[in-house]
Design an enzyme around this catalytic site. Structure first.
Site, PDB file in Angstrom:
ATOM      1  N   CYS A 120      73.945  46.096   5.257  1.00  0.00           N
ATOM      2  CA  CYS A 120      75.346  46.282   4.892  1.00  0.00           C
ATOM      3  C   CYS A 120      75.661  47.771   4.991  1.00  0.00           C
ATOM      4  O   CYS A 120      74.764  48.594   5.198  1.00  0.00           O
ATOM      5  CB  CYS A 120      75.616  45.763   3.485  1.00  0.00           C
ATOM      6  SG  CYS A 120      77.390  45.503   3.196  1.00  0.00           S
ATOM      7  N   CYS A 122      78.235  49.362   2.798  1.00  0.00           N
ATOM      8  CA  CYS A 122      79.041  49.882   1.675  1.00  0.00           C
ATOM      9  C   CYS A 122      78.427  51.102   1.001  1.00  0.00           C
ATOM     10  O   CYS A 122      79.157  51.981   0.534  1.00  0.00           O
ATOM     11  CB  CYS A 122      79.320  48.783   0.658  1.00  0.00           C
ATOM     12  SG  CYS A 122      77.881  47.840   0.151  1.00  0.00           S
ATOM     13  N   LYS A 195      79.011  34.230   0.270  1.00  0.00           N
ATOM     14  CA  LYS A 195      79.007  35.376  -0.652  1.00  0.00           C
ATOM     15  C   LYS A 195      80.422  35.558  -1.200  1.00  0.00           C
ATOM     16  O   LYS A 195      81.355  35.835  -0.452  1.00  0.00           O
ATOM     17  CB  LYS A 195      78.541  36.639   0.075  1.00  0.00           C
ATOM     18  CG  LYS A 195      78.548  37.868  -0.818  1.00  0.00           C
ATOM     19  CD  LYS A 195      78.009  39.093  -0.106  1.00  0.00           C
ATOM     20  CE  LYS A 195      78.098  40.314  -1.000  1.00  0.00           C
ATOM     21  NZ  LYS A 195      77.598  41.528  -0.335  1.00  0.00           N
ATOM     22  N   ARG A 217      87.031  43.914  -2.342  1.00  0.00           N
ATOM     23  CA  ARG A 217      86.347  43.290  -1.211  1.00  0.00           C
ATOM     24  C   ARG A 217      86.900  41.897  -0.888  1.00  0.00           C
ATOM     25  O   ARG A 217      86.255  41.100  -0.210  1.00  0.00           O
ATOM     26  CB  ARG A 217      84.851  43.179  -1.510  1.00  0.00           C
ATOM     27  CG  ARG A 217      84.155  44.491  -1.862  1.00  0.00           C
ATOM     28  CD  ARG A 217      82.697  44.460  -1.418  1.00  0.00           C
ATOM     29  NE  ARG A 217      81.829  45.417  -2.079  1.00  0.00           N
ATOM     30  CZ  ARG A 217      81.841  46.723  -1.843  1.00  0.00           C
ATOM     31  NH1 ARG A 217      82.720  47.239  -0.988  1.00  0.00           N
ATOM     32  NH2 ARG A 217      80.994  47.522  -2.457  1.00  0.00           N
ATOM     33  N   GLU A 233      81.331  28.427   5.851  1.00  0.00           N
ATOM     34  CA  GLU A 233      80.629  29.693   6.090  1.00  0.00           C
ATOM     35  C   GLU A 233      79.159  29.428   6.425  1.00  0.00           C
ATOM     36  O   GLU A 233      78.595  30.022   7.342  1.00  0.00           O
ATOM     37  CB  GLU A 233      80.691  30.591   4.835  1.00  0.00           C
ATOM     38  CG  GLU A 233      81.998  31.335   4.630  1.00  0.00           C
ATOM     39  CD  GLU A 233      82.124  32.570   5.532  1.00  0.00           C
ATOM     40  OE1 GLU A 233      81.252  32.790   6.395  1.00  0.00           O
ATOM     41  OE2 GLU A 233      83.120  33.300   5.367  1.00  0.00           O
ATOM     42  N   LYS A 248      75.608  33.178  -3.127  1.00  0.00           N
ATOM     43  CA  LYS A 248      75.602  34.335  -4.018  1.00  0.00           C
ATOM     44  C   LYS A 248      76.966  34.523  -4.668  1.00  0.00           C
ATOM     45  O   LYS A 248      77.965  34.506  -3.951  1.00  0.00           O
ATOM     46  CB  LYS A 248      75.246  35.572  -3.186  1.00  0.00           C
ATOM     47  CG  LYS A 248      75.222  36.850  -3.965  1.00  0.00           C
ATOM     48  CD  LYS A 248      75.116  38.026  -3.041  1.00  0.00           C
ATOM     49  CE  LYS A 248      75.380  39.271  -3.847  1.00  0.00           C
ATOM     50  NZ  LYS A 248      75.503  40.441  -3.041  1.00  0.00           N
ATOM     51  N   TYR A 313      66.439  39.924 -10.325  1.00  0.00           N
ATOM     52  CA  TYR A 313      65.886  41.116 -10.984  1.00  0.00           C
ATOM     53  C   TYR A 313      64.910  40.720 -12.086  1.00  0.00           C
ATOM     54  O   TYR A 313      64.178  41.553 -12.595  1.00  0.00           O
ATOM     55  CB  TYR A 313      67.028  41.974 -11.560  1.00  0.00           C
ATOM     56  CG  TYR A 313      68.031  42.355 -10.493  1.00  0.00           C
ATOM     57  CD1 TYR A 313      67.796  43.443  -9.658  1.00  0.00           C
ATOM     58  CD2 TYR A 313      69.187  41.591 -10.282  1.00  0.00           C
ATOM     59  CE1 TYR A 313      68.695  43.769  -8.645  1.00  0.00           C
ATOM     60  CE2 TYR A 313      70.088  41.903  -9.279  1.00  0.00           C
ATOM     61  CZ  TYR A 313      69.840  42.986  -8.463  1.00  0.00           C
ATOM     62  OH  TYR A 313      70.719  43.296  -7.460  1.00  0.00           O
TER      63      TYR A 313
HETATM   64  C1  PBG Z   1      76.143  44.790  -0.502  1.00  0.00           C
HETATM   65  C2  PBG Z   1      75.644  43.946  -1.597  1.00  0.00           C
HETATM   66  C3  PBG Z   1      76.168  43.736  -2.899  1.00  0.00           C
HETATM   67  C4  PBG Z   1      75.235  42.958  -3.575  1.00  0.00           C
HETATM   68  C5  PBG Z   1      74.210  42.683  -2.688  1.00  0.00           C
HETATM   69  N1  PBG Z   1      74.486  43.278  -1.468  1.00  0.00           N
HETATM   70  C6  PBG Z   1      77.364  44.284  -3.566  1.00  0.00           C
HETATM   71  C7  PBG Z   1      78.711  43.970  -3.097  1.00  0.00           C
HETATM   72  O1  PBG Z   1      78.929  43.145  -2.223  1.00  0.00           O
HETATM   73  O2  PBG Z   1      79.612  44.611  -3.636  1.00  0.00           O
HETATM   74  C8  PBG Z   1      75.322  42.532  -5.009  1.00  0.00           C
HETATM   75  C9  PBG Z   1      74.024  42.203  -5.662  1.00  0.00           C
HETATM   76  C10 PBG Z   1      74.048  42.131  -7.137  1.00  0.00           C
HETATM   77  O3  PBG Z   1      75.110  42.181  -7.798  1.00  0.00           O
HETATM   78  O4  PBG Z   1      72.958  42.034  -7.695  1.00  0.00           O
HETATM   79  N2  PBG Z   1      77.356  44.438   0.051  1.00  0.00           N
END
Ligand code: PBG
Length: 328
Positions: A120, A122, A195, A217, A233, A248, A313
């Site tokens: 990614c 970001c 996602k 987002r 998706e 997710k 985690y």
């Molecule tokens: C990157 C990404 C994100 C998460 C995983 N990959 C954050 C987002 O999309 O803002 C979130 C993972 C988590 O909250 O543990 N885009």
């Protein structure tokens, strides 16, 4: 005689009979532990909103991974915090980027540990969005090339699986094509397929230093009210060449995991995200919930819903609990 009593309690009367008929067992092999890595030396910086989680420099991460290997955890998911964020996300695909360096160091020391990298942008763009910004909009198609470059750079460093999470349309096909033409036809893609634009990512954005500088987002991640769209998706990512598909977050989305399990035959990963972890930690700290048993219950529920792989985690701390549970 009235209606005969159906005695389901027969199979609940002692520990061993309950163990005999247990339907869902969490196993260490299906857990993936996420890590945040940054440049520097000797750094193990606590993340306030993720108690027990840290930003690690590579040397400190390697120490931590010794423990991970001892616990028989098979896979980790890596997130990078680059030194420089810019308008081209250069550090995301640089040979000397933080992820590229970390992956090389990890694979050198722990060749068998599966290293999955989040693909990614970001954390690498100065504006904090997952794609290229043009006129304050996220431009889908120009982002695809960059995601391809990022994926190849991770794989060249030694990554075992790439996990695109930018939610750009066509990202799996774009990455598959460039991996194939670079000679990596055997490299699996774990796609963040369904996602959602979730409020549960809050602590992650502190951990990865990746909140968007403007807007949100919602123009690329999914509306949390939608269900059929998630299945669409996932179906598209499968068509585009995904090897593993992901839902997710996990806990508030068990219905999506369950439907995906019924509809598709690919391995399904579920991401038990940062906000889900933070809730448990907060309630555990105040003593409002028994943290250890809640973690086991949550992760077992995610598996029961149909997840084959669980990214969490809690992965490291739950291993001892899984072992203890076997005896209960
Ligand atoms: C990157 C990404 C994100 C998460 C995983 N990959 C954050 C987002 O999309 O803002 C979130 C993972 C988590 O909250 O543990 N885009």
């Amino acid at each position: 005689m009235g209606y005969p009593i159906q005695r389901l309690r027969r199979l609940r009367q002692n520990k061993n009979i309950r163990r005999l008929v247990t339907e869902t067992r969490l196993s260490v092999e299906q857990l993936v532990m996420p890590y945040f890595v940054r440049t520097g030396k000797g750094i193990k910086k606590p993340i306030a909103s993720l108690p027990g989680q840290f930003q690690y420099s590579i040397d400190e991460l390697l120490k931590e991974l010794k423990n991970v290997q001892k616990l028989n955890i098979l896979a980790i998911l890596l997130f990078g915090i680059p030194e420089i964020k810019d308008e081209l996300a250069r550090s995301a695909y640089s040979l000397t980027g933080i992820i590229q360096q970390a992956v090389r160091a990890i694979k050198d020391k722990f060749p068998e540990l599966l290293v999955i990298t989040d693909v990614c942008l970001c954390a690498y763009f100065d504006h904090g969005h997952c794609g290229v910004v043009k006129n304050r909009k996220i431009d889908n198609d120009t982002t695809l090339n960059i995601l391809g470059d990022v994926a190849v750079s991770h794989v060249e460093a030694g990554a075992d699986i790439v996990a695109p999470s930018a939610m750009m349309d066509g990202q799996v096909a774009a990455i598959r094509a460039v991996l194939d033409s670079s000679g990596f036809v055997d490299l699996p893609i774990m796609a963040y397929s369904a996602k959602y634009a979730s409020n549960f990512y809050g602590p992650f954005r502190e951990a990865a230093e990746s909140p968007p500088k403007f807007g949100d987002r919602k123009s690329y991640q999914m509306n949390f009210a939608n269900n059929r769209e998630a299945l669409r998706e996932i179906a598209l990512d499968i068509e585009e060449g995904a090897d593993i598909v992901m839902v997710k977050p996990a806990l508030a989305y068990l219905d999506i995991i369950c439907q995906a399990r019924e509809k598709f035959s690919l391995p399904i990963a579920a991401y038990n995200v940062s906000g889900e972890y933070a809730l448990v930690k907060a309630a555990g700290k105040t003593g409002w919930l028994d943290e250890k048993s809640i973690i086991l219950e949550i992760l077992t529920a995610i598996k029961r819903a149909g997840a084959d792989i669980i990214i969490s985690y809690h992965a490291v701390e739950v291993v001892a609990e899984i072992m203890r549970d076997r005896q209960r």
